[in-house]
Scaffold this motif. Structure first.
Motif, PDB file in Angstrom:
ATOM      1  N   MET A 192       0.848  -1.181   0.000  1.00 10.06           N
ATOM      2  CA  MET A 192       0.000   0.000   0.000  1.00 10.06           C
ATOM      3  C   MET A 192       0.889   1.239   0.000  1.00 10.06           C
ATOM      4  SD  MET A 192      -2.877   1.282   2.697  1.00 10.06           S
ATOM      5  CE  MET A 192      -4.198   0.393   1.906  1.00 10.06           C
ATOM      6  N   LEU A 193       0.497   2.223  -0.735  1.00 11.51           N
ATOM      7  CA  LEU A 193       1.233   3.479  -0.812  1.00 11.51           C
ATOM      8  C   LEU A 193       1.131   4.232   0.517  1.00 11.51           C
ATOM      9  CD1 LEU A 193       2.744   5.425  -2.775  1.00 11.51           C
ATOM     10  CD2 LEU A 193       0.519   6.455  -3.237  1.00 11.51           C
ATOM     11  N   HIS A 194       2.250   4.696   1.043  1.00 12.08           N
ATOM     12  CA  HIS A 194       2.271   5.456   2.290  1.00 12.08           C
ATOM     13  C   HIS A 194       1.984   6.924   2.019  1.00 12.08           C
ATOM     14  CE1 HIS A 194       3.980   7.407   5.888  1.00 12.08           C
ATOM     15  NE2 HIS A 194       3.612   6.283   6.502  1.00 12.08           N
ATOM     16  N   HIS A 195       2.794   7.563   1.155  1.00  9.74           N
ATOM     17  CA  HIS A 195       2.529   8.955   0.797  1.00  9.74           C
ATOM     18  C   HIS A 195       3.263   9.330  -0.483  1.00  9.74           C
ATOM     19  CE1 HIS A 195       6.392   9.635   2.871  1.00  9.74           C
ATOM     20  NE2 HIS A 195       6.494  10.738   2.131  1.00  9.74           N
ATOM     21  N   LEU A 196       2.829  10.402  -1.078  1.00  6.80           N
ATOM     22  CA  LEU A 196       3.465  11.016  -2.239  1.00  6.80           C
ATOM     23  C   LEU A 196       3.726  12.467  -1.907  1.00  6.80           C
ATOM     24  CD1 LEU A 196       1.345   9.957  -5.350  1.00  6.80           C
ATOM     25  CD2 LEU A 196       3.776   9.586  -5.042  1.00  6.80           C
ATOM     26  N   GLU A 197       4.876  12.975  -2.320  1.00  4.43           N
ATOM     27  CA  GLU A 197       5.155  14.398  -2.162  1.00  4.43           C
ATOM     28  C   GLU A 197       5.336  14.977  -3.552  1.00  4.43           C
ATOM     29  OE1 GLU A 197       8.770  16.973  -0.421  1.00  4.43           O
ATOM     30  OE2 GLU A 197       7.694  15.752   1.060  1.00  4.43           O
ATOM     31  N   ILE A 198       4.593  16.032  -3.846  1.00  5.79           N
ATOM     32  CA  ILE A 198       4.590  16.637  -5.171  1.00  5.79           C
ATOM     33  C   ILE A 198       5.019  18.092  -5.068  1.00  5.79           C
ATOM     34  CG2 ILE A 198       3.136  17.227  -7.162  1.00  5.79           C
ATOM     35  CD1 ILE A 198       1.324  14.835  -6.217  1.00  5.79           C
ATOM     36  N   GLY A 199       6.076  18.437  -5.776  1.00  5.77           N
ATOM     37  CA  GLY A 199       6.522  19.821  -5.842  1.00  5.77           C
ATOM     38  C   GLY A 199       5.678  20.588  -6.836  1.00  5.77           C
ATOM     39  N   VAL A 200       5.269  21.786  -6.468  1.00  5.10           N
ATOM     40  CA  VAL A 200       4.419  22.612  -7.336  1.00  5.10           C
ATOM     41  C   VAL A 200       5.066  23.973  -7.547  1.00  5.10           C
ATOM     42  CG1 VAL A 200       2.303  21.411  -6.646  1.00  5.10           C
ATOM     43  CG2 VAL A 200       3.029  23.428  -5.371  1.00  5.10           C
ATOM     44  N   SER A 201       4.686  24.629  -8.647  1.00  7.95           N
ATOM     45  CA  SER A 201       5.295  25.916  -8.981  1.00  7.95           C
ATOM     46  C   SER A 201       4.730  27.069  -8.173  1.00  7.95           C
ATOM     47  CB  SER A 201       5.129  26.207 -10.473  1.00  7.95           C
ATOM     48  OG  SER A 201       3.762  26.362 -10.795  1.00  7.95           O
ATOM     49  N   ASP A 202       3.458  26.971  -7.772  1.00  4.76           N
ATOM     50  CA  ASP A 202       2.786  28.031  -7.019  1.00  4.76           C
ATOM     51  C   ASP A 202       1.829  27.346  -6.058  1.00  4.76           C
ATOM     52  OD1 ASP A 202       0.870  29.938  -6.139  1.00  4.76           O
ATOM     53  OD2 ASP A 202       1.121  31.130  -7.953  1.00  4.76           O
ATOM     54  N   LEU A 203       2.231  27.214  -4.809  1.00  5.12           N
ATOM     55  CA  LEU A 203       1.475  26.437  -3.833  1.00  5.12           C
ATOM     56  C   LEU A 203       0.032  26.900  -3.719  1.00  5.12           C
ATOM     57  CD1 LEU A 203       1.453  24.160  -1.744  1.00  5.12           C
ATOM     58  CD2 LEU A 203       2.225  25.834  -0.049  1.00  5.12           C
ATOM     59  N   GLU A 204      -0.198  28.191  -3.556  1.00  9.86           N
ATOM     60  CA  GLU A 204      -1.573  28.683  -3.382  1.00  9.86           C
ATOM     61  C   GLU A 204      -2.435  28.399  -4.606  1.00  9.86           C
ATOM     62  OE1 GLU A 204      -2.929  29.480  -0.495  1.00  9.86           O
ATOM     63  OE2 GLU A 204      -0.955  29.053   0.308  1.00  9.86           O
ATOM     64  N   ASN A 205      -1.880  28.572  -5.796  1.00  7.25           N
ATOM     65  CA  ASN A 205      -2.612  28.274  -7.026  1.00  7.25           C
ATOM     66  C   ASN A 205      -2.946  26.786  -7.105  1.00  7.25           C
ATOM     67  OD1 ASN A 205      -3.772  28.983  -9.559  1.00  7.25           O
ATOM     68  ND2 ASN A 205      -1.917  28.291 -10.584  1.00  7.25           N
ATOM     69  N   SER A 206      -1.982  25.947  -6.761  1.00  2.00           N
ATOM     70  CA  SER A 206      -2.218  24.503  -6.779  1.00  2.00           C
ATOM     71  C   SER A 206      -3.280  24.087  -5.770  1.00  2.00           C
ATOM     72  CB  SER A 206      -0.919  23.748  -6.501  1.00  2.00           C
ATOM     73  OG  SER A 206      -0.046  23.880  -7.591  1.00  2.00           O
ATOM     74  N   LEU A 207      -3.270  24.714  -4.599  1.00  2.00           N
ATOM     75  CA  LEU A 207      -4.250  24.361  -3.573  1.00  2.00           C
ATOM     76  C   LEU A 207      -5.675  24.724  -3.979  1.00  2.00           C
ATOM     77  CD1 LEU A 207      -2.321  25.231  -0.306  1.00  2.00           C
ATOM     78  CD2 LEU A 207      -2.551  23.008  -1.462  1.00  2.00           C
ATOM     79  N   ARG A 208      -5.822  25.728  -4.836  1.00  2.00           N
ATOM     80  CA  ARG A 208      -7.169  26.064  -5.336  1.00  2.00           C
ATOM     81  C   ARG A 208      -7.749  24.912  -6.148  1.00  2.00           C
ATOM     82  NH1 ARG A 208      -5.023  31.253  -5.134  1.00  2.00           N
ATOM     83  NH2 ARG A 208      -4.102  31.242  -7.207  1.00  2.00           N
ATOM     84  N   PHE A 209      -6.894  24.111  -6.759  1.00  2.00           N
ATOM     85  CA  PHE A 209      -7.341  22.904  -7.469  1.00  2.00           C
ATOM     86  C   PHE A 209      -7.426  21.720  -6.502  1.00  2.00           C
ATOM     87  CE2 PHE A 209      -6.262  18.857  -9.485  1.00  2.00           C
ATOM     88  CZ  PHE A 209      -7.231  18.771 -10.479  1.00  2.00           C
ATOM     89  N   TRP A 210      -6.310  21.417  -5.838  1.00  2.00           N
ATOM     90  CA  TRP A 210      -6.209  20.181  -5.074  1.00  2.00           C
ATOM     91  C   TRP A 210      -7.108  20.123  -3.850  1.00  2.00           C
ATOM     92  CZ3 TRP A 210      -4.630  15.921  -7.079  1.00  2.00           C
ATOM     93  CH2 TRP A 210      -3.712  15.951  -8.143  1.00  2.00           C
ATOM     94  N   THR A 211      -7.324  21.215  -3.141  1.00  2.00           N
ATOM     95  CA  THR A 211      -8.147  21.163  -1.928  1.00  2.00           C
ATOM     96  C   THR A 211      -9.573  20.704  -2.235  1.00  2.00           C
ATOM     97  OG1 THR A 211      -6.765  22.803  -0.821  1.00  2.00           O
ATOM     98  CG2 THR A 211      -8.985  22.472   0.066  1.00  2.00           C
ATOM     99  N   PRO A 212     -10.321  21.371  -3.125  1.00  2.00           N
ATOM    100  CA  PRO A 212     -11.678  20.879  -3.389  1.00  2.00           C
ATOM    101  C   PRO A 212     -11.699  19.541  -4.124  1.00  2.00           C
ATOM    102  CG  PRO A 212     -11.189  22.795  -4.758  1.00  2.00           C
ATOM    103  CD  PRO A 212     -10.050  22.637  -3.809  1.00  2.00           C
ATOM    104  N   PHE A 213     -10.726  19.321  -5.002  1.00  2.00           N
ATOM    105  CA  PHE A 213     -10.673  18.063  -5.743  1.00  2.00           C
ATOM    106  C   PHE A 213     -10.509  16.888  -4.785  1.00  2.00           C
ATOM    107  CE2 PHE A 213      -8.494  14.763  -8.186  1.00  2.00           C
ATOM    108  CZ  PHE A 213      -9.278  14.690  -9.326  1.00  2.00           C
TER     109      PHE A 213
END
Length: 128
Positions: A1-22
């Motif tokens: 089973m996968l424990h965790h993934l860490e993903i680097g993003v170019s603009d954290l706040e912009n990415s969170l606008r997608f990832w949080t609700p998704f």
């Protein structure tokens, strides 16, 4: 089973606008937040999104290079996949293979394909 993934993003706040609700729609909850990142947990697995340092932003991301191609998640049902597809479109994010939705992966594969703000390909698959 996968424990965790860490993903680097170019603009954290912009990415969170997608990832949080998704991710909320997939049953993930925010579990940690720090100055350079956020993690979301679903059961024992978690995903971390971290701000890429500015000196490493030049290369950008492309799924056809060495490394991550895409992230695929389980959807609860076909209706759930359709609900996410409507959210992606209404929120203004890129849907991939829209002309073949929901069977872009084949006639027996009911899935949504989209991209996050850094063009990371994301898939949500309905149960067979």
């Amino acid at each position: 089973m996968l424990h965790h993934l860490e993903i680097g993003v170019s603009d954290l706040e912009n990415s969170l606008r997608f990832w949080t609700p998704f991710l909320r729609q997939l049953g993930y909850e925010e579990s940690q937040r720090w100055s350079g990142g956020v993690s979301y947990r679903c059961g024992p697995t978690y995903l971390c999104f971290v701000q890429t340092p500015s000196e490493h932003l030049e290369a950008g991301f492309h799924r056809r290079r060495i490394g991550l191609n895409h992230l695929a998640f389980h959807g609860e049902s076909r209706a759930h996949v359709d609900e996410l597809a409507r959210w992606v479109e209404s929120a203004g994010y890129a849907t991939l293979y829209a002309d073949r939705y929901p069977h872009a992966g084949g006639s027996d594969h009911y899935a949504l394909y989209c991209e996050d703000p850094d063009r990371i390909k994301v898939e949500v698959v309905a149960p067979a």
